[in-house]
Motif scaffolding. Structure first.
Motif, PDB file in Angstrom:
ATOM      1  N   MET A 180       9.898   2.270 -15.316  1.00 54.00           N
ATOM      2  CA  MET A 180       9.268   2.512 -14.039  1.00 54.00           C
ATOM      3  C   MET A 180      10.127   1.853 -12.953  1.00 54.00           C
ATOM      4  N   GLU A 181      10.407   2.590 -11.901  1.00 53.40           N
ATOM      5  CA  GLU A 181      11.272   2.126 -10.834  1.00 53.40           C
ATOM      6  C   GLU A 181      10.598   1.043  -9.986  1.00 53.40           C
ATOM      7  N   LYS A 182      11.362  -0.001  -9.649  1.00 52.09           N
ATOM      8  CA  LYS A 182      10.871  -1.044  -8.750  1.00 52.09           C
ATOM      9  C   LYS A 182      10.903  -0.508  -7.323  1.00 52.09           C
ATOM     10  N   LYS A 183       9.976  -1.032  -6.494  1.00 48.81           N
ATOM     11  CA  LYS A 183       9.896  -0.573  -5.112  1.00 48.81           C
ATOM     12  C   LYS A 183       9.862  -1.762  -4.157  1.00 48.81           C
ATOM     13  N   PRO A 184      10.493  -1.626  -2.981  1.00 51.29           N
ATOM     14  CA  PRO A 184      10.414  -2.711  -1.999  1.00 51.29           C
ATOM     15  C   PRO A 184       9.040  -2.725  -1.305  1.00 51.29           C
ATOM     16  N   CYS A 185       8.662  -3.901  -0.828  1.00 54.52           N
ATOM     17  CA  CYS A 185       7.382  -4.052  -0.121  1.00 54.52           C
ATOM     18  C   CYS A 185       7.238  -3.036   1.012  1.00 54.52           C
ATOM     19  N   ILE A 186       8.315  -2.835   1.755  1.00 56.18           N
ATOM     20  CA  ILE A 186       8.260  -1.992   2.961  1.00 56.18           C
ATOM     21  C   ILE A 186       7.840  -0.560   2.660  1.00 56.18           C
ATOM     22  N   ASP A 187       8.079  -0.087   1.439  1.00 50.02           N
ATOM     23  CA  ASP A 187       7.719   1.290   1.092  1.00 50.02           C
ATOM     24  C   ASP A 187       6.211   1.545   1.170  1.00 50.02           C
ATOM     25  N   SER A 188       5.412   0.487   1.080  1.00 42.81           N
ATOM     26  CA  SER A 188       3.952   0.655   1.117  1.00 42.81           C
ATOM     27  C   SER A 188       3.355   0.345   2.487  1.00 42.81           C
ATOM     28  N   LEU A 189       4.192   0.035   3.472  1.00 40.57           N
ATOM     29  CA  LEU A 189       3.698  -0.387   4.783  1.00 40.57           C
ATOM     30  C   LEU A 189       2.773   0.646   5.427  1.00 40.57           C
ATOM     31  N   VAL A 190       1.635   0.139   5.920  1.00 39.68           N
ATOM     32  CA  VAL A 190       0.667   0.951   6.657  1.00 39.68           C
ATOM     33  C   VAL A 190       0.410   0.257   7.980  1.00 39.68           C
ATOM     34  N   VAL A 191       0.400   1.029   9.070  1.00 40.96           N
ATOM     35  CA  VAL A 191       0.048   0.501  10.386  1.00 40.96           C
ATOM     36  C   VAL A 191      -1.035   1.401  10.956  1.00 40.96           C
ATOM     37  N   LYS A 192      -2.155   0.789  11.340  1.00 46.14           N
ATOM     38  CA  LYS A 192      -3.278   1.547  11.893  1.00 46.14           C
ATOM     39  C   LYS A 192      -3.706   0.901  13.205  1.00 46.14           C
ATOM     40  N   ASN A 193      -3.814   1.702  14.243  1.00 51.12           N
ATOM     41  CA  ASN A 193      -4.298   1.231  15.532  1.00 51.12           C
ATOM     42  C   ASN A 193      -5.609   1.910  15.859  1.00 51.12           C
ATOM     43  N   SER A 194      -6.533   1.136  16.414  1.00 52.44           N
ATOM     44  CA  SER A 194      -7.816   1.689  16.839  1.00 52.44           C
ATOM     45  C   SER A 194      -8.218   1.071  18.166  1.00 52.44           C
ATOM     46  N   HIS A 195      -8.879   1.866  18.966  1.00 48.44           N
ATOM     47  CA  HIS A 195      -9.468   1.390  20.214  1.00 48.44           C
ATOM     48  C   HIS A 195     -10.863   0.882  19.882  1.00 48.44           C
ATOM     49  N   VAL A 196     -11.186  -0.339  20.273  1.00 57.17           N
ATOM     50  CA  VAL A 196     -12.496  -0.909  19.974  1.00 57.17           C
ATOM     51  C   VAL A 196     -13.477  -0.437  21.049  1.00 57.17           C
ATOM     52  N   LYS A 249      -9.146   4.996 -15.610  1.00 55.31           N
ATOM     53  CA  LYS A 249      -8.828   3.769 -16.337  1.00 55.31           C
ATOM     54  C   LYS A 249      -7.639   3.104 -15.644  1.00 55.31           C
ATOM     55  N   PRO A 250      -7.556   1.771 -15.705  1.00 55.52           N
ATOM     56  CA  PRO A 250      -6.422   1.088 -15.075  1.00 55.52           C
ATOM     57  C   PRO A 250      -5.084   1.623 -15.573  1.00 55.52           C
ATOM     58  N   LYS A 251      -4.152   1.742 -14.637  1.00 55.91           N
ATOM     59  CA  LYS A 251      -2.849   2.342 -14.894  1.00 55.91           C
ATOM     60  C   LYS A 251      -1.757   1.364 -14.457  1.00 55.91           C
ATOM     61  N   THR A 252      -0.680   1.260 -15.228  1.00 53.84           N
ATOM     62  CA  THR A 252       0.444   0.396 -14.886  1.00 53.84           C
ATOM     63  C   THR A 252       1.081   0.843 -13.578  1.00 53.84           C
ATOM     64  N   VAL A 253       1.454  -0.144 -12.748  1.00 59.21           N
ATOM     65  CA  VAL A 253       2.071   0.149 -11.456  1.00 59.21           C
ATOM     66  C   VAL A 253       3.509  -0.356 -11.432  1.00 59.21           C
ATOM     67  N   PRO A 254       4.337   0.213 -10.560  1.00 53.65           N
ATOM     68  CA  PRO A 254       5.714  -0.280 -10.435  1.00 53.65           C
ATOM     69  C   PRO A 254       5.733  -1.722  -9.910  1.00 53.65           C
ATOM     70  N   THR A 255       6.757  -2.456 -10.280  1.00 52.24           N
ATOM     71  CA  THR A 255       6.974  -3.792  -9.743  1.00 52.24           C
ATOM     72  C   THR A 255       7.380  -3.665  -8.278  1.00 52.24           C
ATOM     73  N   VAL A 256       6.964  -4.621  -7.467  1.00 49.39           N
ATOM     74  CA  VAL A 256       7.356  -4.641  -6.065  1.00 49.39           C
ATOM     75  C   VAL A 256       8.320  -5.807  -5.858  1.00 49.39           C
ATOM     76  N   TYR A 257       9.266  -5.642  -4.931  1.00 51.89           N
ATOM     77  CA  TYR A 257      10.175  -6.746  -4.642  1.00 51.89           C
ATOM     78  C   TYR A 257      10.302  -6.943  -3.131  1.00 51.89           C
ATOM     79  N   PRO A 258      10.424  -8.222  -2.735  1.00 51.33           N
ATOM     80  CA  PRO A 258      10.546  -8.541  -1.311  1.00 51.33           C
ATOM     81  C   PRO A 258      11.986  -8.384  -0.831  1.00 51.33           C
TER      82      PRO A 258
END
Length: 172
Positions: A1-17, A121-130
């Motif tokens: 399973m391929e390792k992935k950098p942290c940045i690949d999962s980045l999410v940014v959400k903006n909302s008006h309160v 059922k729980p599934k194995t995930v790729p390793t993440v690296y900083p």
């Protein structure tokens, strides 16, 4: 399973309160902020695992700064650490007073998500690296946070076993 950098999962959400998002003090409902946190954490974890996920735990959410009606709130989330089927997701919430531009971090949290296979059922995930200093700092502290979560989960199970499902005054 391929390792992935942290940045690949980045999410940014903006909302008006908006006023409907706030309590009688005119500040964002804590539960609304917690829902936003869970939402962006789930998206980050799904991006990393490329599979459905469920929330396994939420570390404490400390409300550091009030978010008022009319402010914007920006949440940033990414996977910081993985272990077998679980992912630790760091979430940072920033409030912005739109008319002045003043910004403050209003909350931080760690959410643990578990990836699921087609049978739920729980599934194995790729390793993440900083890749950055901040990501490395979060990654290095993850094992200790995971141990605290395991201890807290054990305590929660003890509470559940001790108190059961009946109200105390109904026990015989």
């Amino acid at each position: 399973m391929e390792k992935k950098p942290c940045i690949d999962s980045l999410v940014v959400k903006n909302s008006h309160v908006l006023p409907t998002d706030t309590n009688n003090h005119g500040t964002l409902f804590g539960g609304q902020l917690m829902a936003y946190i869970d939402d962006v954490a789930a998206i980050a974890a799904t991006r990393h695992a490329r599979s459905p996920v469920v929330t396994a735990s939420t570390d404490s959410v400390d409300f550091l700064y009030p978010v008022n009606a009319g402010d914007a709130i920006c949440l940033e989330a990414f996977v910081t650490w993985t272990k077998n089927t679980s992912m630790e997701v760091f979430v940072k919430a920033i409030k912005e007073e739109l008319l002045t531009g003043k910004r403050a971090i209003c909350a931080t949290s760690f959410i643990t998500m578990v990836a699921l296979d087609e049978n739920n059922k729980p599934k194995t995930v790729p390793t993440v690296y900083p890749e950055t200093e901040e990501e490395s700092w979060l990654h290095e502290g993850a094992e200790k946070r995971a141990e605290r979560r395991r201890e807290r989960r054990g305590e929660s199970k003890d509470f559940a076993n001790r108190f059961g499902t009946e109200f105390p005054w109904r026990r015989k």
